[in-house]
Design a protein around this motif. Structure first.
Motif, PDB file in Angstrom:
ATOM      1  N   TRP A   1     -15.340  -7.968 -13.045  1.00  0.00           N
ATOM      2  CA  TRP A   1     -15.128  -6.592 -13.464  1.00  0.00           C
ATOM      3  C   TRP A   1     -16.285  -5.713 -12.976  1.00  0.00           C
ATOM      4  O   TRP A   1     -17.383  -6.198 -12.728  1.00  0.00           O
TER       5      TRP A   1
ATOM      6  N   ALA B   1      -5.394  -3.871 -11.708  1.00  0.00           N
ATOM      7  CA  ALA B   1      -6.508  -4.232 -12.581  1.00  0.00           C
ATOM      8  C   ALA B   1      -6.036  -4.419 -14.015  1.00  0.00           C
ATOM      9  O   ALA B   1      -6.483  -5.335 -14.718  1.00  0.00           O
TER      10      ALA B   1
ATOM     11  N   ARG C   1     -11.375  -4.465 -10.065  1.00  0.00           N
ATOM     12  CA  ARG C   1     -10.800  -3.147 -10.326  1.00  0.00           C
ATOM     13  C   ARG C   1     -11.227  -2.196  -9.229  1.00  0.00           C
ATOM     14  O   ARG C   1     -12.416  -2.102  -8.919  1.00  0.00           O
TER      15      ARG C   1
ATOM     16  N   ASP D   1      -4.991   2.115 -12.120  1.00  0.00           N
ATOM     17  CA  ASP D   1      -5.009   0.897 -11.301  1.00  0.00           C
ATOM     18  C   ASP D   1      -4.201  -0.168 -12.036  1.00  0.00           C
ATOM     19  O   ASP D   1      -4.727  -0.919 -12.860  1.00  0.00           O
TER      20      ASP D   1
END
Length: 326
Positions: free
Chosen positions: A310, A293, A281, A290
């Motif tokens: 993540w 993501a 992300r 985003d």
């Protein structure tokens, strides 16, 4: 040196053959005349279409079929670049299953930004030398004065694409050259270019059952879509390394440019990316949209990807720029 994720170890059939760079993918390590010409055409023609977009739309040659097709193909090919070419193939931010790996490689190829192995090699070299000598597309290449930065900005945006010397694929993407699936998709690039150009026209013509529908779909969902996506992608090289907020420490001048976030599928949250390149992300702060993501999150919920990297709160805090450092 900014770390690039370690190449994924090949398994099964991928271990059987290590492809020669010149034979495994398209092109050699030097751009020839015809490759330069093709590049100029694929940059110039969509750009001219972008310039003509407003008068064409004003003249009534824009229908909702064209809008739908342009959005669908832009979203598909754009996320193919951001999720596939960038976050997976370059940085290994997650592990997809084999069908999704194929889909991401094909979707990214539809953006017509070059074969996947070539794209990855260039980007890995960029991270290795980001905004220093050796970076393929730093806007700071010629210095920090206004004139030097103006020249560097154009180099970072488009000019670097015409450098005759290309990034060695064997040096920067050896893992992909050992992957039969990815080499196969790289070899398919000319066919995928034709599909990316002609599929919107075919769908538009069948949808409207008219030649005019095919022509307007080709204009908006092929030429305009490709031209816009190209310049958004190149803006990450140029604009996002020239201006923008820098809330995280990085050894370069990468910045966050909020007004490019939606068009770039979250890629313009560029400062965190260069601070922590393998993070899946990029928009990690409140309000930073985003979509790439979010798509990876969806793939994970479906069981199509695993080992997603993540953001980790402690890791982010360690990289935050404190008030005393500003």
């Amino acid at each position: 040196m900014t770390p690039v994720a370690a190449p994924e170890a090949p398994t099964g059939a991928q271990q059987a053959v290590e492809f020669d760079t010149d034979k495994g993918t398209l092109g050699s390590e030097q751009k020839g005349f015809w490759e330069q010409l093709a590049l100029a055409l694929f940059i110039g023609i969509p750009f001219l279409a972008l310039l003509a977009a407003v008068p064409v739309a004003w003249g009534g040659f824009l229908g909702w079929h064209d809008v739908v097709l342009a959005v669908v193909f832009y979203t598909l090919s754009g996320h193919g670049i951001s999720i596939g070419f960038h976050r997976y193939f370059t940085h290994k931010s997650f592990k997809p299953n084999r069908p999704l790996k194929y889909a991401l490689a094909i979707a990214g190829s539809l953006a017509i930004e070059g074969p996947v192995v070539r794209w990855v090699a260039d980007h890995r070299k960029h991270h290795k030398f980001s905004d220093r000598e050796g970076d393929p597309h730093s806007p700071w290449k010629y210095g920090t004065s206004l004139g030097a930065l103006s020249k560097g900005f154009m180099h970072a945006h488009i000019g670097w694409l015409f450098d005759t010397e290309q990034t060695p694929q064997r040096q920067y993407a050896p893992d992909l050259l050992k992957d039969r699936d990815i080499v196969r998709v790289s070899r398919m690039f000319p066919a995928l270019v034709l599909f990316s150009l002609l599929a919107p026209a075919l769908i538009g013509g069948l949808w409207s059952w008219s030649i005019e529908g095919a022509l307007t779909a080709f204009f908006w969902a092929s030429l305009i879509r490709i031209g816009l996506l190209h310049h958004v992608t190149w803006s990450i090289n140029s604009i996002c390394h020239t201006i923008g907020d820098r809330p995280f420490r990085s050894r370069d001048k990468s910045g966050n440019v909020w007004w490019l976030a939606i068009l770039s599928q979250g890629e313009s949250w560029h400062n965190l990316h260069h601070s922590d390149p393998t993070c899946a992300r990029h928009g990690v702060l409140k309000g930073q949209l985003d979509t790439s993501a979010r798509s990876i999150w969806f793939f994970e919920k479906c069981g199509w990807v695993s080992d997603v990297r993540w953001p980790v709160k402690e890791r982010l805090e360690a990289r935050r720029v404190r008030a005393a450092e500003v």
